[in-house]
Design an enzyme around this catalytic site. Structure first.
Site, mmCIF file in Angstrom:
data_model
loop_
_atom_site.group_PDB
_atom_site.id
_atom_site.type_symbol
_atom_site.label_atom_id
_atom_site.label_comp_id
_atom_site.label_asym_id
_atom_site.label_seq_id
_atom_site.Cartn_x
_atom_site.Cartn_y
_atom_site.Cartn_z
ATOM 1 N N ALA A 72 0.842 -1.193 0.000
ATOM 2 C CA ALA A 72 0.000 0.000 0.000
ATOM 3 C C ALA A 72 0.875 1.240 0.000
ATOM 4 O O ALA A 72 2.019 1.210 0.464
ATOM 5 C CB ALA A 72 -0.922 0.010 1.218
ATOM 6 N N ASP A 73 0.307 2.315 -0.525
ATOM 7 C CA ASP A 73 0.981 3.599 -0.442
ATOM 8 C C ASP A 73 -0.082 4.682 -0.308
ATOM 9 O O ASP A 73 -1.094 4.667 -1.014
ATOM 10 C CB ASP A 73 1.846 3.878 -1.666
ATOM 11 N N THR A 74 0.148 5.604 0.616
ATOM 12 C CA THR A 74 -0.797 6.679 0.897
ATOM 13 C C THR A 74 -0.198 8.011 0.476
ATOM 14 O O THR A 74 0.950 8.307 0.821
ATOM 15 C CB THR A 74 -1.156 6.700 2.398
#
Length: 194
Positions: A72-74
């Site tokens: 994941a990457d925010t």
């Protein structure tokens, strides 16, 4: 944790927030394999595009044979502008000044990669608005150090939550991992049971 019939689950992140969020839905990764990729935005890349690209790149970088990889990457964005992780206190204060009284978006790309190369992914966007922040509020928040290592220069799971006057979408997304969508991906491959 015994995996039984399930493939081992590898989390391609060392984020304690993501590990805590997964634990809320009963998911304990078998391994944690943080990746070291270049997170520099490309020219004219939009915040949502960056979140999608980086989460996919992390899933590829963490590939392990016979394991599912969750990555994941925010990314925090205001319109086309990307607010990354502040380098220092001055940049954290600039970010908070910029977010003061404004709506912004938090985009998280979530990718689940199977050993056979099959990829399932989701992009989740949450819209937030901060109240107008005073110089004293900004100074106190920066002094707290909560902004360190946080996209946009704030942590919703900390005292910055008191600045939020509006939130539409997933709260857990802003913390670092949208749990509803993550659970859907894990159910879709049979790893997480209903």
């Amino acid at each position: 944790m015994s995996t039984g019939e399930r493939l081992p689950l590898v989390l391609a992140s060392a984020s304690p927030r993501r590990i805590e969020l997964l634990a809320r839905i009963g998911v304990i990764p078998d391994r944690v394999a943080p990746t070291d990729i270049d997170e520099t935005p490309r020219r004219d890349e939009l915040p949502r595009q960056l979140a999608e690209r980086l989460s996919a790149a992390k899933a590829v970088a963490a590939v392990q044979p016979d394991a599912l990889v969750l990555a994941a990457d925010t990314v925090v964005g205001v319109g086309r502008r990307i607010l990354g992780k502040p380098a220092d206190e001055a940049e954290a204060a600039r970010f908070l000044n910029f977010l003061s009284g404004r709506r912004h978006q938090v985009h998280t790309g979530v990718v689940l990669r199977r050993p056979d190369g099959h990829v399932s992914k989701r992009l989740v966007t949450t819209v937030l608005a901060f109240q107008r922040l005073t110089d004293q509020q900004i100074a106190a928040y920066v002094a707290s150090g909560e902004w360190r290592g946080k996209a946009g220069g704030y942590a919703l799971q900390g005292s910055a939550e008191m600045f939020v006057r509006f939130l539409s979408g997933s709260h857990s997304n802003v913390v670092g991992l949208p749990l509803f969508e993550t659970a859907q991906l894990l159910r879709g491959c049979g790893w997480l049971k209903p």
